[in-house]
Design a protein around this motif. Sequence first.
Motif, PDB file in Angstrom:
ATOM      1  N   PHE A 141      -5.680  16.542  11.094  1.00  0.00           N
ATOM      2  CA  PHE A 141      -6.499  17.261  11.536  1.00  0.00           C
ATOM      3  C   PHE A 141      -7.302  18.247  12.497  1.00  0.00           C
ATOM      4  O   PHE A 141      -8.371  18.789  12.756  1.00  0.00           O
ATOM      5  N   LEU A 142      -5.909  19.899  13.146  1.00  0.00           N
ATOM      6  CA  LEU A 142      -6.634  21.035  13.967  1.00  0.00           C
ATOM      7  C   LEU A 142      -6.404  22.041  12.899  1.00  0.00           C
ATOM      8  O   LEU A 142      -6.690  23.041  12.813  1.00  0.00           O
ATOM      9  N   ILE A 164      -1.055  15.496  13.902  1.00  0.00           N
ATOM     10  CA  ILE A 164      -2.667  15.355  14.323  1.00  0.00           C
ATOM     11  C   ILE A 164      -2.922  17.391  13.581  1.00  0.00           C
ATOM     12  O   ILE A 164      -3.968  17.630  12.959  1.00  0.00           O
ATOM     13  N   LYS A 165      -1.401  17.497  14.107  1.00  0.00           N
ATOM     14  CA  LYS A 165      -1.854  19.248  13.815  1.00  0.00           C
ATOM     15  C   LYS A 165      -2.309  18.922  12.042  1.00  0.00           C
ATOM     16  O   LYS A 165      -2.406  20.252  11.845  1.00  0.00           O
ATOM     17  N   LYS A 185     -11.371  20.331  10.503  1.00  0.00           N
ATOM     18  CA  LYS A 185     -11.649  19.544  11.202  1.00  0.00           C
ATOM     19  C   LYS A 185     -13.437  19.456  11.701  1.00  0.00           C
ATOM     20  O   LYS A 185     -13.610  18.532  11.773  1.00  0.00           O
ATOM     21  N   VAL A 189      -6.940  12.239  23.846  1.00  0.00           N
ATOM     22  CA  VAL A 189      -6.525  13.222  23.987  1.00  0.00           C
ATOM     23  C   VAL A 189      -5.123  13.266  23.989  1.00  0.00           C
ATOM     24  O   VAL A 189      -3.998  13.913  24.345  1.00  0.00           O
ATOM     25  N   ALA A 248      -7.539  11.213  16.599  1.00  0.00           N
ATOM     26  CA  ALA A 248      -7.349  12.522  17.401  1.00  0.00           C
ATOM     27  C   ALA A 248      -9.041  12.205  17.886  1.00  0.00           C
ATOM     28  O   ALA A 248      -9.335  13.594  19.048  1.00  0.00           O
ATOM     29  N   GLU A 249      -9.907  12.268  17.826  1.00  0.00           N
ATOM     30  CA  GLU A 249     -11.091  12.469  18.148  1.00  0.00           C
ATOM     31  C   GLU A 249     -11.790  11.294  19.555  1.00  0.00           C
ATOM     32  O   GLU A 249     -12.067  11.269  20.524  1.00  0.00           O
ATOM     33  N   HIS A 271      -8.074  11.808  11.849  1.00  0.00           N
ATOM     34  CA  HIS A 271      -9.163  11.496  12.760  1.00  0.00           C
ATOM     35  C   HIS A 271      -9.716  10.718  13.738  1.00  0.00           C
ATOM     36  O   HIS A 271     -10.102  11.287  15.091  1.00  0.00           O
ATOM     37  N   ASP A 320       0.687  14.025  24.068  1.00  0.00           N
ATOM     38  CA  ASP A 320       0.090  14.900  23.580  1.00  0.00           C
ATOM     39  C   ASP A 320      -0.769  14.571  22.112  1.00  0.00           C
ATOM     40  O   ASP A 320      -0.162  15.499  21.525  1.00  0.00           O
ATOM     41  N   HIS A 343      -3.140  16.293  20.715  1.00  0.00           N
ATOM     42  CA  HIS A 343      -3.551  16.718  19.723  1.00  0.00           C
ATOM     43  C   HIS A 343      -2.523  17.942  19.376  1.00  0.00           C
ATOM     44  O   HIS A 343      -2.426  19.468  18.732  1.00  0.00           O
ATOM     45  N   GLN A 344      -1.312  17.755  19.644  1.00  0.00           N
ATOM     46  CA  GLN A 344       0.296  18.011  19.938  1.00  0.00           C
ATOM     47  C   GLN A 344       1.446  17.762  18.754  1.00  0.00           C
ATOM     48  O   GLN A 344       2.616  17.755  18.260  1.00  0.00           O
TER      49      GLN A 344
END
Length: 478
Positions: free
Chosen positions: A191-192, A187-188, A196, A314, A310-311, A307, A180, A182-183
């Motif tokens: 990006f998050l 990425i956290k 963002k 998913v 992540a973009e 980014h 995953d 975004h987890q």
Amino acid sequence: MGEGEEATTLEYTPTWVVAGVCTVIVAISLALERVLHYTGVTLKRKHQKPLFEALQKVKEELMLLGFISLLLTVFQNVINKICVPADLTRHMLPCKLEEGQEFEKSTTCSSKNKVPLLSTEALHHLHIFIFVLAIVHVTFCVLTVVFGGLRIRQWKRWEDEIAKNNYDSRQFPKSKTVTDVHQHAFIKDHFLGLGKNSVILGWLYSFGKQFYGSVTKSDYTTLRLGFIMTHCRSNPKFNFHKYMIRALEDDFKKVVGISWYLWIFVVIFLLLNVNGWHTYFWIAFLPFFLLLAVGTKLEHVIAQLAHEVAEKHVAIEGELVVQPSDEHFWLGRPRIVLFLIHFILFQNSFEIAFFFWIWVQYGFDSCIMGQVRYIVPRLIIGVFIQVLCSSSTLPLYAIVTQMGTSFKKAIFDEHVQVGLVGWAQKAKKKKGLKAAGNDSGQGSSHEATSRGIQLGSAFRKASMPEEIQPAAGSENSK
């Protein structure tokens, strides 16, 4: 010697004084030469070629200093006899000339109602300053790389942990898992968070992150995997940490020297040291802002890599992989960062060297030193630059500049580098020798190609399992 004339030449100096001073100077010089020699022997024995070449660079700087010293000594009488009108020497002074204060008298120039272009004492002080500048620059560069290297070597435990996990996974193979995106910790972190949806906030986040946790375990693991999957996919056992240390040592030999354009900066800085301008106070902010800009840019490159993934995704099958690219760097050239670090370290060395030279030569209260409210910020900035560059910027440079499109020659062991260079030179020489007829030319080309294939196979065998096996058709090597 006339009555009342001082005996200042060797003609009237006791021989025991001359012999004693020569003994001390020669002994110190020989001791320094032996230290450098045995240091070089030790580095060669331990196969530390980049550090050995850096030592050679230091020797070149010492030789240059010796040549400068010789020129200043030989031509000091000639320079002292160059006479100019006094009005020309009353402008752009580092200290304000008090009323009634006169310049140093010279018998030759006084007869012409002029003054010397540069007095003997001023020439001697300039001589000392150039020597101090070179010594301080080399010392600061060594300290930066030593302390920065200690920080980078702390990452070895992450490399060892990855190697152990890879070994365990081979013993107990697992089916590919879905990640995953975004987890994912990488990425956290990049990006998050705040950056963002805002470019400005993203740059501000990158600016702040260089002061704390500039490189985390998730950063190292993800960037390492991105490098391996791009440049040496066939060898997941590649020791990225070892390669990174070799690449940093290879770059160090470029940083430790004072290049010709840095000497131009020295001349410009000396020119602008005019009373009332407080030039050295304002110049101190130049490396300060450059260092912050470099650190921010390097952190932003990591954020851009996050980014991009992540973009687009998913969830992905297997591990999260970033794609290195030169496009993330200024003008698409990662080497610009090394040039800026070189200039930052030199400029900071110049500030500190100038301060201590003035303090020892003229005293803390000298007019050329400036006011205390201008001195203290300069020293604080100098210490800050040295600490930040060692603890954050240099480690960031070591890992982030590997995220370019190409890899560095340090990816190969020394014997592999020598073999590649030798083969390239032979191939170039054969290509230049055009035989009579196309058949012989084609035969030479075929022979060079076969030789390249043989060398490539030998290099792959020699570099296993620690080093890489470049993918077939790869042209990423610099």
